[in-house]
Design a protein around this motif. Structure first.
Motif: not given
Length: 261
Positions: A59, A85-86, A88-90
């Protein structure tokens, strides 16, 4: 896909700047578990995340960055597991600009807290810091020379405004550190020189890892803090800064240009 590595020294610097707390807004959870025995060290449980990714498929990857820039503390942010974690996902919300902004604000808050805690630093806090630093090898027969001006040392070592401000904050306790060293030397002769010798060893260790300027100064602070006792606090960080700033003022090492690599 190959990932650019993060040097351990850069990890230590970003954790130091983050005050061992999650940088995500409204989180701030402590990211270490305090040791239950004096002989143990605290256990860091946070995660170092990249603002701009370490690999091309990650990302926020920036093709224009060098490997060194990707692994530097300026491109890293310290977070708890869920927030690591969040981000790199949102990805639409967690942009480069957003992460840089929260990192800057969090590190500024940590610096303010440490400055405020400086007034509370006492003998016992300095003892926790110095019992580690003062266990280095015996110094050579060379005496510590009279230091040149602090400003000139700052310029010689290419330190930025943040490090300069922290040194000046730390030097507010220089008389207390000096009194502490003098008191310990009554029981342990040459303690001050041993303190300086350990400081030099950490300096050269950081320099060998490619650190200079602000990063080298913060690395020394982080090494001292890592070994300063089983429980971290703003007051202990302040005591660490006071001790390192005192040694910066005292030690001839910083009076010269950087040694050859």
């Amino acid at each position: 896909m190959a990932r650019d590595p993060v040097p351990k020294a850069q990890e230590k610097i970003v954790i130091q700047r983050s005050g061992d707390r999650c940088a995500y807004p409204s989180c701030g959870i402590a990211l270490s578990i305090d040791a239950k025995a004096a002989e143990d060290l605290h256990k860091a449980v946070g995660k170092v995340a990249h603002i701009r990714a370490a690999s091309a498929k990650g990302p926020r990857y920036d093709v224009t960055m060098t490997s060194e820039q990707r692994g530097s503390a300026d491109n890293l942010i310290y977070l708890c597991g869920p927030h690591h974690d969040v981000i790199d996902t949102q990805l639409n919300y967690h942009t480069v600009e957003f992460l840089q902004d929260i990192k800057k604000k969090h590190e500024r808050t940590v610096a303010r807290a440490m400055s405020h805690a400086m007034g509370q630093v006492g003998f016992e806090d300095l003892e926790l810091v110095c019992q580690f630093i003062g266990t280095g090898d015996e110094p050579t027969s060379d005496d510590i020379v009279i230091p040149i001006g602090i400003k000139q040392k700052i310029e010689l070592n290419s330190l930025g405004q943040i490090s300069e401000d922290r040194i000046r904050i730390g030097l507010a306790k220089s008389h207390e550190v000096d009194a502490f060293v003098a008191a310990i030397e009554k029981m342990r002769p040459n303690f001050g020189n041993r303190l300086a010798a350990r400081f030099k060893r950490e300096y050269y260790g950081g320099f060998a890892q490619g650190l200079q300027g602000d990063n080298l100064f913060e690395f020394i602070c982080s090494v001292a803090l890592d070994n300063a006792g089983p429980v971290e606090s703003d007051k202990l960080r302040a005591a660490t800064l006071a001790t390192v700033a005192y040694l910066f003022q005292l030690c001839e090492l910083f009076e010269h240009e950087h040694p050859a690599a």
